[in-house]
Design an enzyme around this catalytic site. Sequence first.
Site, PDB file in Angstrom:
ATOM      1  N   ASP A  77       0.807  -1.222   0.000  1.00 19.30           N
ATOM      2  CA  ASP A  77       0.000   0.000   0.000  1.00 19.30           C
ATOM      3  C   ASP A  77       0.839   1.271   0.000  1.00 19.30           C
ATOM      4  O   ASP A  77       1.994   1.286   0.411  1.00 19.30           O
ATOM      5  CB  ASP A  77      -0.973   0.016   1.187  1.00 19.30           C
ATOM      6  CG  ASP A  77      -0.285  -0.235   2.526  1.00 19.30           C
ATOM      7  OD1 ASP A  77       0.743  -0.927   2.556  1.00 19.30           O
ATOM      8  OD2 ASP A  77      -0.798   0.260   3.553  1.00 19.30           O
ATOM      9  N   GLU A 135      -0.678  -2.085   5.193  1.00 22.86           N
ATOM     10  CA  GLU A 135       0.214  -2.039   6.364  1.00 22.86           C
ATOM     11  C   GLU A 135       0.142  -0.687   7.046  1.00 22.86           C
ATOM     12  O   GLU A 135       0.387  -0.576   8.240  1.00 22.86           O
ATOM     13  CB  GLU A 135       1.659  -2.333   5.925  1.00 22.86           C
ATOM     14  CG  GLU A 135       2.648  -2.451   7.080  1.00 22.86           C
ATOM     15  CD  GLU A 135       3.163  -1.127   7.591  1.00 22.86           C
ATOM     16  OE1 GLU A 135       3.406  -1.021   8.811  1.00 22.86           O
ATOM     17  OE2 GLU A 135       3.326  -0.182   6.791  1.00 22.86           O
ATOM     18  N   GLU A 136      -0.186   0.365   6.293  1.00 27.33           N
ATOM     19  CA  GLU A 136      -0.083   1.718   6.810  1.00 27.33           C
ATOM     20  C   GLU A 136      -1.211   2.130   7.749  1.00 27.33           C
ATOM     21  O   GLU A 136      -1.056   3.090   8.499  1.00 27.33           O
ATOM     22  CB  GLU A 136      -0.029   2.726   5.642  1.00 27.33           C
ATOM     23  CG  GLU A 136       1.214   2.613   4.770  1.00 27.33           C
ATOM     24  CD  GLU A 136       2.474   3.128   5.463  1.00 27.33           C
ATOM     25  OE1 GLU A 136       2.378   3.588   6.609  1.00 27.33           O
ATOM     26  OE2 GLU A 136       3.545   3.060   4.837  1.00 27.33           O
TER      27      GLU A 136
END
Length: 389
Positions: A77, A135-136
């Site tokens: 991402d 992941e962010e």
Amino acid sequence: MELLTLERLYPEMVKWRRHLHAHPELSYQEKETSAYVAARLAEFGIEVKRSASGYGLVGILKGDKPGKTVVLRADMDALAIQEESGAEYASQKEGVMHACGHDGHTSMLLAAAAYYSSRRGSIAGELRFLFQPAEEICPGGAQGLIAEGVLEGADAVYGLHLWTPMPVGTVGSAPGPLMASADEFFIDIIGKGGHGGMPHKAVDSIVAGAALVMQLQTIVSRSVDPLRPAVVSVGTFQSGTAQNVVAERTRITGTVRAFDEETRFLIRKRIEELTAAVAAAYGAEYHLDYMMGYPPLVNHEAEFNRFFRVAPQVLGEGVQVSLIEKLMPAEDFAYYVREIPGCFIFVGAGNPDKNAVYPHHHSKFDFDEAAMLHGARLLIAMADSYMNE
């Protein structure tokens, strides 16, 4: 099939990375990125299993001989940042850019997949190439993939992060706690509005909120063991509508970082206690939302030792292998190493000569693409070492 070397694959790595960089997608929106990765895996003759919980996918490569199962992970991402790098491959999407290196992570893992695909006849065991979304942003993509069974039957898991604070030609990791947990709090102090000239008729939420901010700063200094690193940071304080009005509501938000679960939950308890006590002391009410984010990322000592052993062998004398300090940023790779043995490794990617000097999450962020060759070598070396021992 002709055996592929990473040196031969490097131009492809750069091509993949630049395509992904020009076409970034936010967390939970990685539709085209996922499709691009799946197409490359199919070209390599690797089985693709798509996630039901988002845009994640796993490339599965089973060797002709029985053996261990190793998972290699990359995140896909991007971030909600307007790119200002000036690179020829800069983002073509307004307000979205790869400002953390995930495009490079994805490309390194694709290279590892292509490398192993050309050697499937000599593989003893199974390799899973895990391309993770989101992941962010919490709750992150790792938990959904784990729930779907991506780690079932797996023996070890490895992941990398390109890191511009470290110069290209360096790699590092640490045993035990490497990256902090990341929790967030959202506090509303509810007082009673009134005239600024008659404060005795009101309950000033700003005064109560200011007192609470000061009390929150005592948690790390007076409640947490000084030998255990931790952070409590207030990030926003929002209140008031006019200079002569006693504000009825104040909103305070912040982040908490710790490296062990005991400290993590102690801080949460103290925030809850102090918020209740301060609100009561000022005659106000309160509402507290506390979001538990990613846990601490704790490397397994044996797998860190494996990294420290194999990295000099595969990277050569020109690359420095280091024991690095703990990092306060968080990573949902933490969920994988809570389930099975593994190690997370940082790969130096900074280079002033290539303008790779900006911090992660900066609008001018970029990295030295030569670091991808180091990272791909490490992924393969870690998997080979585990599967062949």
